[in-house]
Design a protein around this motif. Structure first.
Motif, PDB file in Angstrom:
ATOM      1  N   LYS A 241       0.856  -1.189   0.000  1.00 46.79           N
ATOM      2  CA  LYS A 241       0.000   0.000   0.000  1.00 46.79           C
ATOM      3  C   LYS A 241       0.886   1.231   0.000  1.00 46.79           C
ATOM      4  CE  LYS A 241      -4.202   1.785   2.140  1.00 46.79           C
ATOM      5  NZ  LYS A 241      -5.256   1.503   3.127  1.00 46.79           N
ATOM      6  N   ASP A 242       0.667   2.093  -0.985  1.00 43.00           N
ATOM      7  CA  ASP A 242       1.466   3.314  -1.119  1.00 43.00           C
ATOM      8  C   ASP A 242       2.956   3.009  -1.126  1.00 43.00           C
ATOM      9  OD1 ASP A 242      -0.894   4.835  -1.101  1.00 43.00           O
ATOM     10  OD2 ASP A 242      -0.880   4.944   1.090  1.00 43.00           O
ATOM     11  N   GLY A 243       3.334   1.924  -1.822  1.00 42.46           N
ATOM     12  CA  GLY A 243       4.736   1.564  -1.953  1.00 42.46           C
ATOM     13  C   GLY A 243       5.352   0.879  -0.755  1.00 42.46           C
ATOM     14  N   VAL A 244       4.539   0.548   0.243  1.00 46.97           N
ATOM     15  CA  VAL A 244       5.039  -0.082   1.467  1.00 46.97           C
ATOM     16  C   VAL A 244       4.506  -1.507   1.568  1.00 46.97           C
ATOM     17  CG1 VAL A 244       5.048   0.005   3.994  1.00 46.97           C
ATOM     18  CG2 VAL A 244       5.192   2.130   2.658  1.00 46.97           C
ATOM     19  N   ASN A 245       5.400  -2.458   1.852  1.00 49.32           N
ATOM     20  CA  ASN A 245       5.002  -3.842   2.044  1.00 49.32           C
ATOM     21  C   ASN A 245       4.361  -3.990   3.425  1.00 49.32           C
ATOM     22  OD1 ASN A 245       4.712  -6.601   2.313  1.00 49.32           O
ATOM     23  ND2 ASN A 245       6.849  -7.092   1.903  1.00 49.32           N
ATOM     24  N   LEU A 246       3.062  -4.249   3.462  1.00 52.66           N
ATOM     25  CA  LEU A 246       2.340  -4.340   4.735  1.00 52.66           C
ATOM     26  C   LEU A 246       2.699  -5.584   5.527  1.00 52.66           C
ATOM     27  CD1 LEU A 246      -1.210  -3.221   3.532  1.00 52.66           C
ATOM     28  CD2 LEU A 246       0.570  -1.814   4.582  1.00 52.66           C
ATOM     29  N   PHE A 247       3.401  -6.518   4.903  1.00 47.13           N
ATOM     30  CA  PHE A 247       3.759  -7.757   5.592  1.00 47.13           C
ATOM     31  C   PHE A 247       5.200  -7.736   6.112  1.00 47.13           C
ATOM     32  CE2 PHE A 247       0.619 -10.574   2.939  1.00 47.13           C
ATOM     33  CZ  PHE A 247      -0.445  -9.816   3.406  1.00 47.13           C
ATOM     34  N   ALA A 248       5.932  -6.661   5.903  1.00 47.00           N
ATOM     35  CA  ALA A 248       7.357  -6.613   6.246  1.00 47.00           C
ATOM     36  C   ALA A 248       7.553  -6.254   7.716  1.00 47.00           C
ATOM     37  CB  ALA A 248       8.084  -5.612   5.364  1.00 47.00           C
ATOM     38  N   SER A 249       8.394  -7.056   8.398  1.00 44.62           N
ATOM     39  CA  SER A 249       8.685  -6.794   9.802  1.00 44.62           C
ATOM     40  C   SER A 249       9.891  -7.622  10.228  1.00 44.62           C
ATOM     41  CB  SER A 249       7.477  -7.142  10.690  1.00 44.62           C
ATOM     42  OG  SER A 249       7.213  -8.539  10.634  1.00 44.62           O
ATOM     43  N   GLY A 251      10.957 -10.215  13.520  1.00 36.66           N
ATOM     44  CA  GLY A 251      10.593 -10.850  14.786  1.00 36.66           C
ATOM     45  C   GLY A 251       9.160 -11.313  14.872  1.00 36.66           C
ATOM     46  N   GLU A 252       8.209 -10.419  14.682  1.00 39.64           N
ATOM     47  CA  GLU A 252       6.791 -10.754  14.806  1.00 39.64           C
ATOM     48  C   GLU A 252       6.036 -10.349  13.539  1.00 39.64           C
ATOM     49  OE1 GLU A 252       5.175 -12.365  17.191  1.00 39.64           O
ATOM     50  OE2 GLU A 252       7.046 -12.676  18.306  1.00 39.64           O
ATOM     51  N   PRO A 253       5.072 -11.166  13.100  1.00 42.48           N
ATOM     52  CA  PRO A 253       4.276 -10.793  11.925  1.00 42.48           C
ATOM     53  C   PRO A 253       3.474  -9.522  12.167  1.00 42.48           C
ATOM     54  CG  PRO A 253       3.968 -13.121  12.496  1.00 42.48           C
ATOM     55  CD  PRO A 253       4.704 -12.486  13.641  1.00 42.48           C
ATOM     56  N   THR A 254       3.307  -8.721  11.124  1.00 43.49           N
ATOM     57  CA  THR A 254       2.463  -7.530  11.218  1.00 43.49           C
ATOM     58  C   THR A 254       1.005  -7.945  11.379  1.00 43.49           C
ATOM     59  OG1 THR A 254       2.047  -7.333   8.846  1.00 43.49           O
ATOM     60  CG2 THR A 254       4.046  -6.270   9.708  1.00 43.49           C
ATOM     61  N   GLN A 255       0.203  -7.011  11.842  1.00 47.53           N
ATOM     62  CA  GLN A 255      -1.223  -7.291  11.994  1.00 47.53           C
ATOM     63  C   GLN A 255      -1.863  -7.624  10.651  1.00 47.53           C
ATOM     64  OE1 GLN A 255      -3.182  -7.249  15.168  1.00 47.53           O
ATOM     65  NE2 GLN A 255      -4.084  -8.575  13.628  1.00 47.53           N
ATOM     66  N   GLU A 256      -1.464  -6.878   9.603  1.00 55.31           N
ATOM     67  CA  GLU A 256      -2.028  -7.138   8.269  1.00 55.31           C
ATOM     68  C   GLU A 256      -1.668  -8.540   7.771  1.00 55.31           C
ATOM     69  OE1 GLU A 256      -1.562  -2.679   8.610  1.00 55.31           O
ATOM     70  OE2 GLU A 256      -0.338  -4.431   9.085  1.00 55.31           O
ATOM     71  N   LEU A 257      -0.453  -8.979   8.061  1.00 56.68           N
ATOM     72  CA  LEU A 257      -0.055 -10.321   7.656  1.00 56.68           C
ATOM     73  C   LEU A 257      -0.893 -11.369   8.386  1.00 56.68           C
ATOM     74  CD1 LEU A 257       1.657 -12.413   6.251  1.00 56.68           C
ATOM     75  CD2 LEU A 257       3.491 -11.976   7.881  1.00 56.68           C
ATOM     76  N   LYS A 258      -1.109 -11.178   9.670  1.00 53.62           N
ATOM     77  CA  LYS A 258      -1.911 -12.151  10.423  1.00 53.62           C
ATOM     78  C   LYS A 258      -3.353 -12.176   9.916  1.00 53.62           C
ATOM     79  CE  LYS A 258      -0.586 -10.657  14.549  1.00 53.62           C
ATOM     80  NZ  LYS A 258      -0.462 -10.599  16.038  1.00 53.62           N
ATOM     81  N   ARG A 347     -10.562  -8.096   9.155  1.00 54.58           N
ATOM     82  CA  ARG A 347      -9.690  -8.143  10.330  1.00 54.58           C
ATOM     83  C   ARG A 347      -9.849  -9.455  11.099  1.00 54.58           C
ATOM     84  NH1 ARG A 347      -8.750  -2.037  12.595  1.00 54.58           N
ATOM     85  NH2 ARG A 347      -8.418  -1.093  10.541  1.00 54.58           N
ATOM     86  N   ARG A 348      -9.766 -10.526  10.354  1.00 57.16           N
ATOM     87  CA  ARG A 348      -9.891 -11.852  10.968  1.00 57.16           C
ATOM     88  C   ARG A 348      -8.617 -12.188  11.737  1.00 57.16           C
ATOM     89  NH1 ARG A 348     -14.437 -14.203   9.265  1.00 57.16           N
ATOM     90  NH2 ARG A 348     -15.235 -13.836   7.156  1.00 57.16           N
ATOM     91  N   GLU A 349      -8.774 -12.780  12.875  1.00 56.06           N
ATOM     92  CA  GLU A 349      -7.624 -13.193  13.680  1.00 56.06           C
ATOM     93  C   GLU A 349      -7.357 -14.680  13.461  1.00 56.06           C
ATOM     94  OE1 GLU A 349      -5.425 -11.634  15.476  1.00 56.06           O
ATOM     95  OE2 GLU A 349      -6.305  -9.638  15.229  1.00 56.06           O
TER      96      GLU A 349
END
Length: 429
Positions: A241-249, A251-258, A347-349
């Motif tokens: 989104k807007d040139g940013v990988n929402l899954f990049a982090s 140690g811990e997965p991002t909220q969007e990745l989960k 926003r499924r967990e």
């Protein structure tokens, strides 16, 4: 956007003699109209007219006049054939509108929908395959995972394939021997979903042609040999989104990745008939052999269905290990993107990640036991257009019935590879 006449001039100037205009059928197989380069000029401008009723599920005989428009961003040169032929992918239109039965249109619409919601999906694929000899087949070599002592026809074929990946326009890649004898993996670089699906087809065309010249068969049949690893097509997915990988982090997965993981897992059983679409697919999806059987996820865990690559704690994507290379990549990517998007938007967990060997888990949801059951689950709400979905399921139900008629019950044949499967999938998958 390139101009059709300009693309034609470039190909003609480069010495291309034939142009293969590819229409993708409902199973993900390339159909083609081949034109001499001079005759192809008009096709680049106006498209290719063809009989759609002769391609399964496209249309009826009384409404059979269809037009395939060239996608000028999807042109590949058959370097493995001396550069004499160019492959040009097309999108079929009917009355000026995208034809609903064209899988490229289905994937394009799924990707466009994600973009309309503000997300740019990026996919890549690890495509596994076997090099074999004869029918019934035998592995072309006795190699093991990451084998460094390979020689002979099989490795020479793989070396040639690797060189053509870049020369044909797919891009730089890498390969290695996989776990089973005669088994290899090639990575298709990450990119736009439609582009990557096209490149998987180009790779399969290339691999089959190169192997055949060396007296071998490159097969994308998921499980040609019982008792050893089958072939997967692990799909790597990130949302930007807007040139940013929402899954990049780290140690811990991002909220969007989960959220995306949750969406993929939630829809996994309904999507199975699209990512594992053959009778033979379900002989791969058995415990062990690194094929997923439990609908769970984990970090760096190759026994789960959705793995989060976790090299040095760096995270940038999810890896969906359910698909195999017999899948129509356009449909597989479409259901994966829509499922991940659903998870993000709702926003499924996901459940907690699994660290143990997933095959030993009790109480977890499991992959369908066979194609027949997978097709029943697909009728429970797969996120594909209704007309396309119904046609696909009817054809696949017929395939399942043909297998049962030829080989008897699944219960007596689930643990062996049958003559029917070799005849159906060895060269066509």
């Amino acid at each position: 956007m390139p101009d059709g006449l300009a693309v034609w001039r470039v190909l003609r100037g480069a010495g291309v003699k034939l142009v293969k205009f590819v229409v993708v059928d409902i199973f993900g197989r390339p159909r083609a109209e081949v034109l001499p380069i001079e005759a192809a000029r008009e096709a680049f401008l106006d498209g290719v007219a063809y009989d759609g009723s002769s391609i399964p599920a496209y249309t009826t005989v009384n409404k059979s006049d269809l037009v395939a428009l060239p996608d000028l961003n999807a042109v590949y040169v058959e370097s493995w054939n001396g550069g004499r032929t160019a492959i040009v992918f097309t999108n079929t239109v009917d009355g000026g509108k995208p034809h609903p039965m064209d899988p490229r249109n289905v994937l394009r619409q799924a990707a466009d929908y994600a973009k309309s919601r503000g997300y740019a999906p990026v996919v890549g694929a690890e495509v596994e395959f076997f090099l074999v000899r004869g029918v019934p087949p035998a592995p072309a070599d006795g190699g093991v995972y990451f084998d460094g002592y390979l020689h002979g026809d099989s490795y020479a074929a793989v070396e040639e394939i690797l060189g053509h990946l870049e020369a044909s326009g797919i891009g730089l890649s890498k390969t290695h021997h996989e776990v089973a004898p005669g088994q290899y993996e090639v990575n298709i670089p990450a990119g736009d979903p439609v582009q990557v699906a096209d490149q998987i087809l180009v790779f399969k065309i290339m691999a089959k042609a190169v192997a055949k010249r060396r007296g071998l068969t490159a097969t994308f049949m998921p499980k040609p040999f019982w008792g050893v690893n089958g072939s997967g097509m692990h799909v790597h997915v990130s949302f930007w989104k807007d040139g940013v990988n929402l899954f990049a982090s780290r140690g811990e997965p991002t909220q969007e990745l989960k959220w995306a993981v949750a969406g993929v897992l939630e829809n996994a059983l309904r999507n199975s008939a699209f990512v594992a679409p053959t009778v033979n697919s379900y002989k791969r999806l058995v415990p062990h052999h690194e094929a997923p059987t439990r609908v769970v996820w984990g970090l760096g865990n190759r026994s789960v269905m959705v793995r989060i690559p976790y090299y040095g704690g760096r995270i940038n994507r999810l890896e969906y290990r359910h698909p195999d290379p017999s899948a129509n990549p356009y449909l597989a990517f479409a259901v994966i993107i829509l499922s991940a998007l659903e998870g993000i938007e709702k926003r499924r967990e996901p459940p907690p990640p699994v660290a143990e060997v997933a095959y030993e888990l009790e109480g977890a949801r499991e992959t369908p036991p066979n194609l027949g059951e997978a097709l029943k689950m697909a009728r429970d709400g797969t996120p594909l257009p209704g007309q396309f979905l119904e046609a696909y399921l009817r054809l696949k139900e017929r395939e399942w019935e043909e297998y049962i008629t030829a080989e008897g019950s699944w219960e007596t044949t689930w643990n062996k590879i049958t003559k029917w499967e070799y005849e159906k999938y060895l060269e066509e998958a």
